[in-house]
Enzyme design. Structure first.
Site, PDB file in Angstrom:
ATOM      1  N   ARG A  71       0.855  -1.181   0.000  1.00 17.00           N
ATOM      2  CA  ARG A  71       0.000   0.000   0.000  1.00 17.00           C
ATOM      3  C   ARG A  71       0.892   1.233   0.000  1.00 17.00           C
ATOM      4  O   ARG A  71       1.967   1.213   0.633  1.00 17.00           O
ATOM      5  CB  ARG A  71      -0.886   0.043   1.262  1.00 17.00           C
ATOM      6  CG  ARG A  71      -2.080  -0.882   1.233  1.00 17.00           C
ATOM      7  CD  ARG A  71      -3.134  -0.434   0.227  1.00 17.00           C
ATOM      8  NE  ARG A  71      -4.261  -1.340   0.170  1.00 17.00           N
ATOM      9  CZ  ARG A  71      -4.353  -2.411  -0.626  1.00 17.00           C
ATOM     10  NH1 ARG A  71      -3.370  -2.709  -1.451  1.00 17.00           N
ATOM     11  NH2 ARG A  71      -5.442  -3.169  -0.634  1.00 17.00           N
TER      12      ARG A  71
ATOM     13  N   GLU B 205      -4.007   7.283  -4.482  1.00 16.13           N
ATOM     14  CA  GLU B 205      -4.351   6.770  -5.826  1.00 16.13           C
ATOM     15  C   GLU B 205      -5.692   7.331  -6.293  1.00 16.13           C
ATOM     16  O   GLU B 205      -6.595   7.492  -5.480  1.00 16.13           O
ATOM     17  CB  GLU B 205      -4.422   5.244  -5.771  1.00 16.13           C
ATOM     18  CG  GLU B 205      -3.076   4.642  -5.441  1.00 16.13           C
ATOM     19  CD  GLU B 205      -3.144   3.133  -5.225  1.00 16.13           C
ATOM     20  OE1 GLU B 205      -4.211   2.532  -5.454  1.00 16.13           O
ATOM     21  OE2 GLU B 205      -2.134   2.561  -4.817  1.00 16.13           O
TER      22      GLU B 205
ATOM     23  N   HIS C 182      -1.503   0.368  -9.898  1.00 16.91           N
ATOM     24  CA  HIS C 182      -2.062  -0.615  -8.957  1.00 16.91           C
ATOM     25  C   HIS C 182      -2.714  -1.804  -9.690  1.00 16.91           C
ATOM     26  O   HIS C 182      -3.928  -2.008  -9.651  1.00 16.91           O
ATOM     27  CB  HIS C 182      -3.067   0.029  -7.997  1.00 16.91           C
ATOM     28  CG  HIS C 182      -3.241  -0.757  -6.731  1.00 16.91           C
ATOM     29  ND1 HIS C 182      -3.528  -0.189  -5.523  1.00 16.91           N
ATOM     30  CD2 HIS C 182      -3.153  -2.091  -6.491  1.00 16.91           C
ATOM     31  CE1 HIS C 182      -3.624  -1.121  -4.589  1.00 16.91           C
ATOM     32  NE2 HIS C 182      -3.395  -2.301  -5.166  1.00 16.91           N
TER      33      HIS C 182
HETATM   34  C1  DGY Z   1      -5.349  -6.053  -2.998  1.00 14.58           C
HETATM   35  O1  DGY Z   1      -6.154  -6.797  -3.592  1.00 14.58           O
HETATM   36  O2  DGY Z   1      -5.561  -5.598  -1.886  1.00 14.58           O
HETATM   37  C2  DGY Z   1      -4.023  -5.717  -3.607  1.00 14.58           C
HETATM   38  O3  DGY Z   1      -3.854  -4.353  -3.618  1.00 14.58           O
HETATM   39  C3  DGY Z   1      -3.729  -6.367  -4.915  1.00 14.58           C
HETATM   40  O4  DGY Z   1      -2.799  -5.652  -5.628  1.00 14.58           O
END
Ligand code: DGY
Length: 322
Positions: free
Chosen positions: A241, A270, A288
């Site tokens: 993250r 983001e 992402h």
């Molecule tokens: C999630 O699914 O939480 C992740 O960010 C996958 O990249």
């Protein structure tokens, strides 16, 4: 009368059509704020107000805040199902206070997200994106790109040896790398070297790969001191993250040569990416896409549906967040 599913997200390639026979689906993702992953607050307030008694389930994904305010606005909410392994966007405390179930999509995306981490590691260490641009703009005609750095024989420190981190470790083993890890607890099933201090691990490794959950416990875990410890030949990869990294400190570390390069799939705010990253040759940026393949997104969508149906059929949830 059918109960309602508040759909903040379309459930990827699989969609939600197969749920139509069971639920009235309120497709809020059609009211998306174009500036973010989130729904448009103003637009949805009325929709929620008009449907609040009927809404029993929410489906969502990363970046879509399922806040205390939203949870409290829905008196008959029973389950929140997220199309992601991470659930830092859901107010778990508010959900648990009302015994609202929360499910996620772990395991089915671990290999894919680990592959994304390896893609970023290869792309940064071997200068893949830089090389591609180099050829396209005709620079090769005037000389070679220059050298990258190896993966083989290098030390990689994995932050968070969970579902995704352990798949990264397996891949790094195949690349003949020396794997160590940091996390809240030593995991007896692995023989990799364990650190309970992330800065100490950063000092010892060449590459740092972030695979841990987001949320308060890991916020700004990778700060200026850790980046300093990683050092001038170090590479940081983040598939966890954005919140795990002190982003301004990372920008400074890349600008000053405190670390060599970074491969980033995730960002603090983001889909907004700091403009400083855009002009850096030593950074590879992805939007992402950790789990973003047809196969994995289909599996995630099915798991999300299976969890919701299990709940309303009185069966055990497949992947409940506890
Ligand atoms: C999630 O699914 O939480 C992740 O960010 C996958 O990249």
């Amino acid at each position: 009368m059918k109960k309602s599913l508040l759909a903040l997200h379309g459930n990827g390639v699989l969609g939600l059509d197969s749920m139509e026979s069971r639920f009235n689906i309120i497709r809020l993702y059609n009211h998306k704020d174009p500036e973010s992953f989130g729904y448009d607050e103003e637009n949805i307030n009325k929709i929620i107000e008009d449907n609040k008694q009927e809404i029993v389930a929410i489906n969502c994904t990363i970046g879509q805040q399922v806040s205390r305010k939203l949870i409290e606005a829905l008196p008959n909410l029973e389950i929140i199902a997220t199309f992601s392994v991470g659930f830092d966007h859901i107010d778990l405390e508010a959900a648990q206070e009302r015994n609202i179930k929360v499910t996620n999509t772990p395991d089915v995306l671990s290999a894919e997200t680990a592959d994304t981490g390896m893609a970023l590691l290869l792309a940064t260490a071997r200068r893949v994106v830089e090389g591609d641009v180099y050829v396209r703009v005709g620079k090769w005609l005037n000389g070679d790109l220059g050298l990258g750095t190896s993966l083989t024989g290098k030390k990689v420190g994995i932050v968070g040896l969970g579902g995704i981190g352990s798949k990264v470790a397996k891949r790094c083993d195949a690349f003949e790398m020396d794997v160590s890890y940091y996390g809240p607890n030593k995991k007896s099933q692995y023989s990799y070297k364990y650190y309970n201090d992330v800065q100490a691990m950063a000092k010892d490794v060449d590459y740092l790969m972030l695979c841990c959950p987001g949320g308060a416990a890991t916020a700004n875990l990778i700060d200026a001191n850790v980046l300093d410890a990683l050092g001038a030949s170090g590479i940081l990869i983040n598939i966890a993250r954005g919140s795990v990294v002190d982003e301004p400190a990372l920008i400074e570390a890349l600008q000053n040569g405190t670390i060599k390069a970074a491969g980033l799939d995730v960002f603090a705010n983001e889909p907004h990416v700091p403009s400083e990253f855009m002009s850096m040759d030593n950074v590879v940026l992805l939007p992402h896409v950790g789990s973003a393949t047809v196969e994995t997104r289909t599996a995630m969508g099915q798991l999300l549906i299976d969890n919701i149906l299990a709940h309303f059929d009185g069966k055990t949830l497949l992947t409940e967040v506890v």
